[in-house]
Design a protein around this motif. Structure first.
Motif, PDB file in Angstrom:
ATOM      1  N   GLY A   1      -3.161   1.843  -3.352  1.00 46.90           N
ATOM      2  CA  GLY A   1      -4.285   2.658  -2.904  1.00 46.90           C
ATOM      3  C   GLY A   1      -4.378   2.584  -1.393  1.00 46.90           C
ATOM      4  N   ALA A   2      -5.542   2.156  -0.873  1.00 46.29           N
ATOM      5  CA  ALA A   2      -5.719   1.991   0.569  1.00 46.29           C
ATOM      6  C   ALA A   2      -5.570   0.534   0.992  1.00 46.29           C
ATOM      7  N   GLY A   3      -5.389  -0.368   0.006  1.00 50.37           N
ATOM      8  CA  GLY A   3      -5.296  -1.788   0.306  1.00 50.37           C
ATOM      9  C   GLY A   3      -3.895  -2.204   0.716  1.00 50.37           C
ATOM     10  N   VAL A   4      -3.825  -3.116   1.672  1.00 54.50           N
ATOM     11  CA  VAL A   4      -2.548  -3.647   2.151  1.00 54.50           C
ATOM     12  C   VAL A   4      -2.554  -5.154   1.915  1.00 54.50           C
ATOM     13  N   ARG A   5      -1.498  -5.654   1.270  1.00 58.27           N
ATOM     14  CA  ARG A   5      -1.377  -7.095   1.041  1.00 58.27           C
ATOM     15  C   ARG A   5      -0.037  -7.564   1.586  1.00 58.27           C
TER      16      ARG A   5
ATOM     17  N   ALA B   1       0.433 -10.555   8.797  1.00 56.50           N
ATOM     18  CA  ALA B   1      -0.009  -9.194   9.131  1.00 56.50           C
ATOM     19  C   ALA B   1      -1.525  -9.184   9.167  1.00 56.50           C
ATOM     20  N   GLU B   2      -2.070  -8.498  10.158  1.00 56.09           N
ATOM     21  CA  GLU B   2      -3.522  -8.447  10.297  1.00 56.09           C
ATOM     22  C   GLU B   2      -3.996  -7.019  10.500  1.00 56.09           C
ATOM     23  N   ARG B   3      -5.178  -6.749   9.973  1.00 59.27           N
ATOM     24  CA  ARG B   3      -5.899  -5.488  10.207  1.00 59.27           C
ATOM     25  C   ARG B   3      -5.028  -4.243  10.032  1.00 59.27           C
ATOM     26  N   LEU B   4      -4.461  -4.112   8.860  1.00 57.25           N
ATOM     27  CA  LEU B   4      -3.641  -2.936   8.574  1.00 57.25           C
ATOM     28  C   LEU B   4      -4.427  -1.957   7.712  1.00 57.25           C
TER      29      LEU B   4
ATOM     30  N   VAL C   1       7.076  -8.269   4.625  1.00 57.05           N
ATOM     31  CA  VAL C   1       7.008  -7.429   3.427  1.00 57.05           C
ATOM     32  C   VAL C   1       5.536  -7.147   3.126  1.00 57.05           C
ATOM     33  N   LEU C   2       5.218  -5.859   3.011  1.00 56.50           N
ATOM     34  CA  LEU C   2       3.853  -5.425   2.735  1.00 56.50           C
ATOM     35  C   LEU C   2       3.822  -4.637   1.437  1.00 56.50           C
ATOM     36  N   LYS C   3       2.762  -4.830   0.672  1.00 53.85           N
ATOM     37  CA  LYS C   3       2.549  -4.040  -0.547  1.00 53.85           C
ATOM     38  C   LYS C   3       1.269  -3.243  -0.377  1.00 53.85           C
ATOM     39  N   ILE C   4       1.356  -1.947  -0.618  1.00 55.06           N
ATOM     40  CA  ILE C   4       0.195  -1.069  -0.488  1.00 55.06           C
ATOM     41  C   ILE C   4      -0.139  -0.494  -1.863  1.00 55.06           C
TER      42      ILE C   4
END
Length: 147
Positions: A72-76, A82-85, A67-70
């Motif tokens: 703006g341009a930030g990915v958490r 997860a790496e280098r997204l 599960v990823l949260k975006i």
């Protein structure tokens, strides 16, 4: 509320970009399903979505879900590694709405988009969608996930 399931077609036109693997999330292909949440301006819908999903971590793990949260341009990463997204590349590849608008996308292990939602969905709805996928059905027949 808008939800679009994209895996139900009987014949897939492989020239249609909707059925092409998402390049910016290629590190997950054939290993994980990915649920991407794009935060809204006041973040209330994204926070609700996050709470829904993270309340059942065992089910997320069982379904090999990241599960990823975006914002703006930030990915958490909210769940899973997860790496280098690049948030901008993911937003572009998924044709997600403008920064500040809520959206959620589910990608299958094949890397293609299976669900687009403009409103949060419950964990039960998400798990039912995943559990109805042919690859997930095949996984559930295996006696031990690690074998």
């Amino acid at each position: 509320m808008s939800k679009t399931l994209l895996y139900g077609a009987t014949k897939i036109d492989e020239t249609n970009s909707a059925y092409a693997p998402v390049e910016s999330l290629a590190q997950f292909q054939w290993k994980n399903r990915v649920f991407v949440v794009f935060a809204d301006r006041d973040n209330s819908r994204a926070a609700w979505q996050e709470n829904q999903l993270l309340s059942n971590r065992l089910a997320l793990d069982d379904r090999d879900l990241v599960v990823l949260k975006i914002s703006g341009a930030g990915v958490r990463p909210l769940f899973g590694a997860a790496e280098r997204l690049d948030g901008e590349a993911i937003r572009r590849d998924l044709e997600a709405p403008e920064v500040g608008e809520f959206a959620a996308f589910l990608l299958g292990k094949d890397g293609t988009v299976k669900l687009k939602a403009s409103e949060p969905i419950t964990d039960g709805e998400l798990f039912a969608i995943i559990d109805s996928m042919p690859m997930r059905a095949a996984e559930s027949l295996k006696p031990d996930k690690s074998s």
